[in-house]
Motif scaffolding. Structure first.
Motif, short mmCIF file in Angstrom:
data_model
loop_
_atom_site.label_atom_id
_atom_site.label_comp_id
_atom_site.label_asym_id
_atom_site.label_seq_id
_atom_site.Cartn_x
_atom_site.Cartn_y
_atom_site.Cartn_z
N PHE A 132 0.82 -1.20 0.00
CA PHE A 132 0.00 0.00 0.00
C PHE A 132 0.86 1.26 0.00
O PHE A 132 0.54 2.26 -0.65
CB PHE A 132 -0.93 0.01 1.22
N SER A 133 1.96 1.21 0.74
CA SER A 133 2.85 2.37 0.78
C SER A 133 3.47 2.64 -0.59
O SER A 133 3.67 3.79 -0.98
CB SER A 133 3.96 2.14 1.81
N GLN A 134 3.75 1.58 -1.32
CA GLN A 134 4.28 1.76 -2.66
C GLN A 134 3.21 2.28 -3.63
O GLN A 134 3.51 3.03 -4.55
CB GLN A 134 4.83 0.42 -3.18
N THR A 135 1.97 1.89 -3.38
CA THR A 135 0.88 2.30 -4.28
C THR A 135 0.46 3.74 -4.02
O THR A 135 0.36 4.55 -4.94
CB THR A 135 -0.33 1.37 -4.09
N LEU A 136 0.20 4.07 -2.77
CA LEU A 136 -0.19 5.43 -2.38
C LEU A 136 0.09 5.56 -0.89
O LEU A 136 -0.68 5.11 -0.05
CB LEU A 136 -1.68 5.68 -2.67
N ALA A 137 1.21 6.20 -0.56
CA ALA A 137 1.69 6.20 0.82
C ALA A 137 0.88 7.11 1.73
O ALA A 137 0.80 6.87 2.94
CB ALA A 137 3.16 6.61 0.86
N SER A 138 0.30 8.18 1.20
CA SER A 138 -0.40 9.16 2.03
C SER A 138 -1.63 9.66 1.28
O SER A 138 -1.78 9.41 0.08
CB SER A 138 0.53 10.33 2.37
N PRO A 139 -2.51 10.38 1.97
CA PRO A 139 -3.72 10.88 1.30
C PRO A 139 -3.38 11.69 0.05
O PRO A 139 -2.45 12.49 0.04
CB PRO A 139 -4.39 11.74 2.37
#
Length: 775
Positions: free
Chosen positions: A606-613
């Motif tokens: 998930f961090s690789q996909t989209l780490a933050s909003p």
């Protein structure tokens, strides 16, 4: 229907029948009717009370529902609940599982209210009633013999509620007592408690106010030495595994104290259990099925090229049909009659399950994975335009697509229940269409399973949702299961977390979920001789294998489905579903570590996909912010019955929430929509121009007859007529004013069409000797 469960059924029936009887001797005979409590006078009852860490819990039987097979009332302070248990006397030959129906109902008369419906009656079961009913079912079902194919119904009614505490734990205890005092065979009793962890301390039977501030809310049910059901939710980003484990131990110690009073009730009433036939295939039928099904199924389960779910399911279904047809043909020719449908189904399921379980205990899985391995993962976000946020998450054949829609606080779901909050601002709706498992099925309303899975995923994400002060909006997450091969509820958690981040909602961090399974070793006598007459022991320690990320076949034939969701910090939601009559706590605690390892793997993805909003750099990225309006002008912004706000929302597509403090919160689908909404709100919040008041204005344009003035604070426009510019005659507006000039003006009225009229000369001193005649 596994062999060790079936064999455990022998000790099960022995424990419930008279001394020396074995299950094989219970096959014959008509069922005896239940004993009555006719010895009690009307209004009399039998009570047993216990104090658990300062909390009184009273069990009462005999006063209400005397004609039911079993009925009990549990009283906890001013909250009283009743459970009734009824079971048919005739075996359901067409059933393929325990036909147990658990219902929970709330009536508003329990809190002194009349329903606000047209006919002033309660309607169908609400979401809360379905969820509590499912929790009760998960606690009771493991203690029924797996061959008890008699339609059974357990109904719970809230007699009165003080609104200070939940009713679920009391209902589970009442159901246990009702089954114990009935003549229905059931391997109870159990005890159930609710525990809250507040600032590191465990609080038993917390109030609703205490639950609001708790880091962990836990509903736990267990027998004297085993765990049966766990349902938990964590806040503030989740609770560490150590805290969760200690709360389980605390809950079990408290739950055990609720068992003795139920045993005392049974002793005082002295009602015997029914003598009835339980569905259990004969050793000969099992051997016949095994000899035919094993070679048909072996290649499917041990394929060198792992099959997808559809291929494997079709292959296993064909094998079961072929084996079933051959067994029917053999029995028809030899015995003149086919085996009973329930017996044959149970035998086929048992043999197939035994093969799956033996393969796992040998250290391999039918899809080629290791015991602690997670299936191949895939995640993407933002693939669906227009919507506020979207994602796709896949784990093997299980796939979920999630979308996020943000609304104003007025869009919250209203909850009309006798206890708890009146609304909620996070709604996760889980949908399981038939195509997800390659089936054709009629579409209808939400099933109990869909409601339950959605609530579990919702609790998992609620722990990281920003506070209302930080994000004053409500959120709807739709999770559509587009493919299912186990753990679809945890896929809903994963896809929901990604979609929320894609929508730009300031989540505390990502949430991921995974299911941990269990396959226990068969009893010793089963491994040595399948047809041994000795009863199976359920007192063994942890003789089994834990499985990470179970798929559908492993869930069906396994012993446990422990769903765990959380963040890197800890657990935000948990749900335990088991088949045996309880599991040692240490198994659950060991499963926490397995789930954490898998969860961290998911969170890395998930961090690789989209780490933050998501920020506003994307063209269709949602945008939220606020505009401040004077308190006195909020009514003008809202308009009659909210007409102004609704009109702005229709124009821009944004959602507006008005705070009493004067803060107007805006969530818009794009930056452009946000700017337009903010401008309209600001314009609507302009102070009304009052006659006689002074304003700082700005010259917007010059006309032959005067100047158009805009009030600097509020953007209201009005006319400064040439005759109102100065005392005396003004030959040309251009001689006095220029565009962009700021000047102080006074409102002197409105024309017949409502346009504002300004005056400059009204604020200027009158020259000495000047009179209107000088004009």
């Amino acid at each position: 229907m596994h062999s060790y469960l079936l064999r455990a059924g022998k000790s099960f029936t022995s424990a419930l029948s008279q001394a020396g009887r074995r299950q094989s001797q219970l096959v014959s005979g008509a069922c005896t009717h239940s004993a009555s409590l006719s010895t009690l006078a009307p209004g009399e009852s039998i009570q047993e009370e216990v104090w658990v860490r300062g909390q009184p819990v009273c069990f009462e039987v005999g006063k209400l529902a005397r004609l039911a097979s079993g009925a009990a009332v549990v009283k906890m302070d001013n909250t009283h609940v009743m459970a009734t248990a009824v079971s048919q006397f005739y075996l359901d030959e067409d059933s393929t599982s325990i036909p147990l129906q658990v219902e929970y109902r709330e009536r508003l008369w329990a809190v002194g209210r009349i329903p606000n419906t047209f006919n002033r009656r309660e309607g169908g079961p609400k979401e809360r009633e379905v969820l509590i009913g499912r929790a009760i079912d998960r606690a009771l079902r493991p203690l029924f013999h797996p061959g008890y194919f008699y339609e059974t119904q357990v109904i719970h009614s809230v007699l009165c509620a003080d609104g200070m505490q939940e009713t679920d734990a009391a209902c589970i205890n009442a159901a246990s007592a009702a089954l114990m005092v009935s003549d229905i065979p059931w391997l109870g009793p159990l005890g159930c408690v609710r525990v809250a962890v507040i600032q590191g301390d465990c609080v038993l039977f917390p109030s609703l106010a205490q639950q609001e501030e708790a880091e962990l809310n836990l509903l736990y049910a267990g027998t004297a030495d085993k765990a049966l059901m766990v349902e938990a939710s964590g806040s503030s980003g989740g609770v560490p595994e150590k805290v969760f484990a200690s709360s389980l131990r605390f809950a079990h110690e408290a739950a055990v104290q609720l068992i003795p009073p139920q045993l005392k009730l049974v002793e005082r009433i002295g009602r015997p259990k029914r003598v009835m036939r339980l569905v259990e295939p004969s050793p000969e039928l099992l051997e016949d099925v095994r000899s035919i099904l094993t070679p048909l199924t072996s290649n499917i389960l041990h394929s060198l090229t792992p099959l997808d779910k559809s291929e494997r399911s079709r292959g296993l279904a064909r094998s079961r049909k072929v084996a079933g047809d051959r067994v029917k043909e053999k029995y028809s020719s030899v015995f003149g009659a086919e085996p009973a449908k329930a017996d044959l189904f149970t035998a086929l399921n048992h043999v197939e399950g035994q093969m799956v379980r033996q393969q796992i205990l040998a250290g391999s899985r039918c899809d080629g994975r290791g015991l602690k391995s997670v299936r191949p993962l895939y995640a993407e976000v933002g693939g669906t335009p227009i919507v506020h946020g979207s994602s796709i998450f896949s784990r093997g054949d299980t796939q979920a697509m999630a979308t996020v829609t943000v609304g104003g606080m007025d869009d919250q779901q209203k909850l009309d229940s006798i206890v708890g909050q009146g609304s909620k601002r996070l709604m996760l709706h889980y949908s399981f269409p038939p195509y997800a498992v390659n089936e054709c099925r009629k579409l209808g309303g939400d099933s109990r399973r869909e409601i339950g899975h959605g609530a579990l995923a919702e609790n998992a994400l609620l722990g990281v949702l920003p506070s209302e002060a930080t994000f004053p909006f409500c959120v709807r997450v739709n999770s559509e299961i587009t493919g299912s091969n186990g753990s679809s509820s945890m896929a809903a958690v994963c896809s929901g977390s990604l979609a929320l981040m894609d929508a730009g909602i300031p989540m505390l961090e990502h949430v991921a979920g995974v299911s941990v399974g269990l396959v226990m070793h068969p009893p010793v006598e089963e491994t040595s001789e399948e047809t041994s007459n000795e009863p199976a022991s359920r007192e063994s320690s942890f003789p089994g294998t834990l499985l990470t990320d179970i798929m559908g076949l492993e869930d069906h034939h396994g012993d446990m489905d422990f769903k765990l969701a959380g963040t890197r910090q800890g657990i935000t939601a948990a749900q335990l579903d088991i088949k045996p009559a309880g599991l040692p706590l240490e198994i659950l605690i060991e499963a926490l570590d397995c789930a954490r390892d898998a969860r961290l793997e998911l969170l890395d993805l998930f961090s690789q996909t989209l780490a933050s909003p998501r920020d506003a750099t994307r063209a269709n990225a949602p945008k939220f912010g606020s505009v401040t309006v004077e308190k006195d002008l909020l009514g003008k912004v809202i308009g009659p019955q909210g007409s102004n706000v609704k009109g702005i929302e229709r124009t821009t597509g944004a959602r507006i929430t008005v705070n009493k403090s004067g803060l107007v919160n805006i969530f818009a689908p794009s930056q452009e929509a946000f700017d337009q909404t903010a401008a309209l709100v600001t314009e609507a919040g302009v102070p009304e121009i009052r006659v006689g008041s002074r304003y700082l204005g700005k010259v917007m344009s010059l006309k032959d007859f005067g100047a158009i003035i805009e009030v600097v604070e509020g953007s209201a426009l009005g006319l400064l007529h040439i005759s109102e510019i100065a005392h005396g005659h003004t030959a040309s507006v251009n001689d006095v004013l220029i565009v962009g000039q700021e000047l102080e003006v006074q409102c002197i009225g409105r024309d017949p069409r409502g346009n504002v009229k300004f005056s400059r000369k009204a604020l200027l001193p009158v020259p000495v000797g000047f009179s209107n005649k000088n004009r």
